[in-house]
Design a protein around this motif. Sequence first.
Motif, PDB file in Angstrom:
ATOM      1  N   MET A 237       0.820  -1.184   0.000  1.00  0.00           N
ATOM      2  CA  MET A 237       0.000   0.000   0.000  1.00  0.00           C
ATOM      3  C   MET A 237       0.867   1.252   0.000  1.00  0.00           C
ATOM      4  SD  MET A 237      -3.164   0.440  -0.134  1.00  0.00           S
ATOM      5  CE  MET A 237      -4.487   1.451   0.275  1.00  0.00           C
ATOM      6  N   ALA A 238       1.906   1.254   0.804  1.00  0.00           N
ATOM      7  CA  ALA A 238       2.796   2.414   0.863  1.00  0.00           C
ATOM      8  C   ALA A 238       3.503   2.621  -0.470  1.00  0.00           C
ATOM      9  CB  ALA A 238       3.815   2.243   1.979  1.00  0.00           C
ATOM     10  N   LEU A 239       3.863   1.521  -1.120  1.00  0.00           N
ATOM     11  CA  LEU A 239       4.504   1.614  -2.426  1.00  0.00           C
ATOM     12  C   LEU A 239       3.564   2.241  -3.442  1.00  0.00           C
ATOM     13  CD1 LEU A 239       6.885   0.869  -4.291  1.00  0.00           C
ATOM     14  CD2 LEU A 239       5.743  -1.314  -4.654  1.00  0.00           C
ATOM     15  N   LEU A 240       2.322   1.808  -3.447  1.00  0.00           N
ATOM     16  CA  LEU A 240       1.333   2.345  -4.380  1.00  0.00           C
ATOM     17  C   LEU A 240       1.100   3.835  -4.134  1.00  0.00           C
ATOM     18  CD1 LEU A 240      -0.904   1.967  -6.535  1.00  0.00           C
ATOM     19  CD2 LEU A 240      -2.426   1.418  -4.657  1.00  0.00           C
ATOM     20  N   ILE A 241       0.955   4.212  -2.885  1.00  0.00           N
ATOM     21  CA  ILE A 241       0.686   5.616  -2.555  1.00  0.00           C
ATOM     22  C   ILE A 241       1.853   6.505  -2.973  1.00  0.00           C
ATOM     23  CG2 ILE A 241       0.374   7.226  -0.635  1.00  0.00           C
ATOM     24  CD1 ILE A 241      -1.292   5.022   0.712  1.00  0.00           C
ATOM     25  N   SER A 242       3.077   6.053  -2.689  1.00  0.00           N
ATOM     26  CA  SER A 242       4.231   6.883  -3.043  1.00  0.00           C
ATOM     27  C   SER A 242       4.385   7.017  -4.550  1.00  0.00           C
ATOM     28  CB  SER A 242       5.510   6.326  -2.419  1.00  0.00           C
ATOM     29  OG  SER A 242       5.872   5.104  -3.028  1.00  0.00           O
ATOM     30  N   GLN A 243       3.993   6.002  -5.294  1.00  0.00           N
ATOM     31  CA  GLN A 243       4.091   6.090  -6.747  1.00  0.00           C
ATOM     32  C   GLN A 243       2.943   6.899  -7.349  1.00  0.00           C
ATOM     33  OE1 GLN A 243       4.559   2.055  -8.154  1.00  0.00           O
ATOM     34  NE2 GLN A 243       6.765   2.248  -8.046  1.00  0.00           N
ATOM     35  N   LEU A 244       1.808   6.957  -6.690  1.00  0.00           N
ATOM     36  CA  LEU A 244       0.691   7.747  -7.200  1.00  0.00           C
ATOM     37  C   LEU A 244       0.809   9.231  -6.862  1.00  0.00           C
ATOM     38  CD1 LEU A 244      -2.362   5.403  -6.551  1.00  0.00           C
ATOM     39  CD2 LEU A 244      -1.305   5.977  -8.734  1.00  0.00           C
ATOM     40  N   ILE A 245       1.445   9.547  -5.762  1.00  0.00           N
ATOM     41  CA  ILE A 245       1.579  10.942  -5.349  1.00  0.00           C
ATOM     42  C   ILE A 245       2.490  11.713  -6.301  1.00  0.00           C
ATOM     43  CG2 ILE A 245       2.529  12.442  -3.551  1.00  0.00           C
ATOM     44  CD1 ILE A 245       1.489  10.491  -1.507  1.00  0.00           C
ATOM     45  N   GLU A 246       3.518  11.054  -6.810  1.00  0.00           N
ATOM     46  CA  GLU A 246       4.485  11.745  -7.661  1.00  0.00           C
ATOM     47  C   GLU A 246       3.856  12.406  -8.896  1.00  0.00           C
ATOM     48  OE1 GLU A 246       8.836  11.063  -9.719  1.00  0.00           O
ATOM     49  OE2 GLU A 246       7.801   9.364  -8.845  1.00  0.00           O
ATOM     50  N   PRO A 247       3.095  11.695  -9.733  1.00  0.00           N
ATOM     51  CA  PRO A 247       2.517  12.382 -10.899  1.00  0.00           C
ATOM     52  C   PRO A 247       1.459  13.430 -10.532  1.00  0.00           C
ATOM     53  CG  PRO A 247       1.862  10.073 -10.896  1.00  0.00           C
ATOM     54  CD  PRO A 247       2.837  10.264  -9.791  1.00  0.00           C
ATOM     55  N   VAL A 248       0.784  13.222  -9.416  1.00  0.00           N
ATOM     56  CA  VAL A 248      -0.228  14.197  -8.995  1.00  0.00           C
ATOM     57  C   VAL A 248       0.437  15.517  -8.618  1.00  0.00           C
ATOM     58  CG1 VAL A 248      -1.947  14.706  -7.214  1.00  0.00           C
ATOM     59  CG2 VAL A 248      -1.895  12.461  -8.296  1.00  0.00           C
ATOM     60  N   THR A 249       1.585  15.448  -7.961  1.00  0.00           N
ATOM     61  CA  THR A 249       2.259  16.676  -7.550  1.00  0.00           C
ATOM     62  C   THR A 249       3.005  17.352  -8.697  1.00  0.00           C
ATOM     63  OG1 THR A 249       4.231  15.480  -6.807  1.00  0.00           O
ATOM     64  CG2 THR A 249       2.515  15.929  -5.155  1.00  0.00           C
ATOM     65  N   GLN A 250       3.060  16.737  -9.849  1.00  0.00           N
ATOM     66  CA  GLN A 250       3.682  17.358 -11.014  1.00  0.00           C
ATOM     67  C   GLN A 250       2.743  18.338 -11.708  1.00  0.00           C
ATOM     68  OE1 GLN A 250       6.911  16.884 -11.701  1.00  0.00           O
ATOM     69  NE2 GLN A 250       7.040  15.461  -9.991  1.00  0.00           N
ATOM     70  N   VAL A 251       1.446  18.278 -11.404  1.00  0.00           N
ATOM     71  CA  VAL A 251       0.469  19.202 -11.984  1.00  0.00           C
ATOM     72  C   VAL A 251       0.792  20.609 -11.491  1.00  0.00           C
ATOM     73  CG1 VAL A 251      -1.993  19.762 -12.119  1.00  0.00           C
ATOM     74  CG2 VAL A 251      -1.249  17.372 -12.083  1.00  0.00           C
ATOM     75  N   GLU A 252       0.788  21.563 -12.410  1.00  0.00           N
ATOM     76  CA  GLU A 252       1.254  22.927 -12.112  1.00  0.00           C
ATOM     77  C   GLU A 252       0.580  23.594 -10.910  1.00  0.00           C
ATOM     78  OE1 GLU A 252       3.821  25.956 -12.436  1.00  0.00           O
ATOM     79  OE2 GLU A 252       3.859  24.139 -13.652  1.00  0.00           O
ATOM     80  N   PRO A 253      -0.771  23.638 -10.816  1.00  0.00           N
ATOM     81  CA  PRO A 253      -1.374  24.308  -9.645  1.00  0.00           C
ATOM     82  C   PRO A 253      -1.015  23.628  -8.318  1.00  0.00           C
ATOM     83  CG  PRO A 253      -3.016  23.975 -11.361  1.00  0.00           C
ATOM     84  CD  PRO A 253      -1.780  23.254 -11.785  1.00  0.00           C
ATOM     85  N   ILE A 254      -0.918  22.321  -8.332  1.00  0.00           N
ATOM     86  CA  ILE A 254      -0.585  21.596  -7.099  1.00  0.00           C
ATOM     87  C   ILE A 254       0.876  21.823  -6.729  1.00  0.00           C
ATOM     88  CG2 ILE A 254      -0.394  19.306  -6.056  1.00  0.00           C
ATOM     89  CD1 ILE A 254      -2.812  18.492  -7.748  1.00  0.00           C
ATOM     90  N   SER A 255       1.761  21.771  -7.723  1.00  0.00           N
ATOM     91  CA  SER A 255       3.185  21.960  -7.427  1.00  0.00           C
ATOM     92  C   SER A 255       3.484  23.371  -6.934  1.00  0.00           C
ATOM     93  CB  SER A 255       4.025  21.630  -8.657  1.00  0.00           C
ATOM     94  OG  SER A 255       3.796  22.551  -9.693  1.00  0.00           O
ATOM     95  N   GLN A 256       2.704  24.354  -7.353  1.00  0.00           N
ATOM     96  CA  GLN A 256       2.908  25.722  -6.873  1.00  0.00           C
ATOM     97  C   GLN A 256       2.528  25.869  -5.407  1.00  0.00           C
ATOM     98  OE1 GLN A 256       0.666  28.205  -9.488  1.00  0.00           O
ATOM     99  NE2 GLN A 256       2.226  28.192 -11.095  1.00  0.00           N
ATOM    100  N   HIS A 257       1.503  25.130  -4.965  1.00  0.00           N
ATOM    101  CA  HIS A 257       1.024  25.277  -3.586  1.00  0.00           C
ATOM    102  C   HIS A 257       1.754  24.387  -2.595  1.00  0.00           C
ATOM    103  CE1 HIS A 257      -2.150  28.058  -4.478  1.00  0.00           C
ATOM    104  NE2 HIS A 257      -2.627  27.259  -5.429  1.00  0.00           N
ATOM    105  N   ILE A 258       2.011  23.138  -2.970  1.00  0.00           N
ATOM    106  CA  ILE A 258       2.624  22.230  -1.995  1.00  0.00           C
ATOM    107  C   ILE A 258       3.985  21.708  -2.416  1.00  0.00           C
ATOM    108  CG2 ILE A 258       0.406  21.474  -1.083  1.00  0.00           C
ATOM    109  CD1 ILE A 258       0.750  18.886  -2.676  1.00  0.00           C
ATOM    110  N   GLY A 259       4.409  21.986  -3.635  1.00  0.00           N
ATOM    111  CA  GLY A 259       5.703  21.501  -4.109  1.00  0.00           C
ATOM    112  C   GLY A 259       5.554  20.144  -4.799  1.00  0.00           C
ATOM    113  N   THR A 260       6.662  19.600  -5.226  1.00  0.00           N
ATOM    114  CA  THR A 260       6.641  18.306  -5.914  1.00  0.00           C
ATOM    115  C   THR A 260       7.183  17.216  -5.010  1.00  0.00           C
ATOM    116  OG1 THR A 260       8.806  18.711  -6.886  1.00  0.00           O
ATOM    117  CG2 THR A 260       6.898  19.347  -8.198  1.00  0.00           C
ATOM    118  N   PHE A 261       6.809  16.004  -5.318  1.00  0.00           N
ATOM    119  CA  PHE A 261       7.247  14.833  -4.562  1.00  0.00           C
ATOM    120  C   PHE A 261       7.939  13.884  -5.525  1.00  0.00           C
ATOM    121  CE2 PHE A 261       6.444  10.439  -3.207  1.00  0.00           C
ATOM    122  CZ  PHE A 261       7.058  10.448  -1.971  1.00  0.00           C
ATOM    123  N   THR A 262       9.096  13.379  -5.144  1.00  0.00           N
ATOM    124  CA  THR A 262       9.804  12.380  -5.942  1.00  0.00           C
ATOM    125  C   THR A 262       9.782  11.070  -5.179  1.00  0.00           C
ATOM    126  OG1 THR A 262      11.239  14.094  -6.831  1.00  0.00           O
ATOM    127  CG2 THR A 262      11.965  11.827  -7.074  1.00  0.00           C
TER     128      THR A 262
END
Length: 65
Positions: A1-26
Amino acid sequence: MALLISQLIEPVTQVEPISQHIGTFTSPVRLPVVLNILIGVGAVAASMERALRLRFGWLLDGKSG
């Protein structure tokens, strides 16, 4: 579950409005597509086995008695 969540968060945080507010996750883990598919198939098979047997398990269902 943790593996899935960490892999799903990365592309979501690449979206411009989200990355401006909370930053990106690798994601610290990068798995090949084939391994991701095998993990998914294994999770589906395990959940189907659990649902079809309808058995009690002390670890998953809580304490007995």
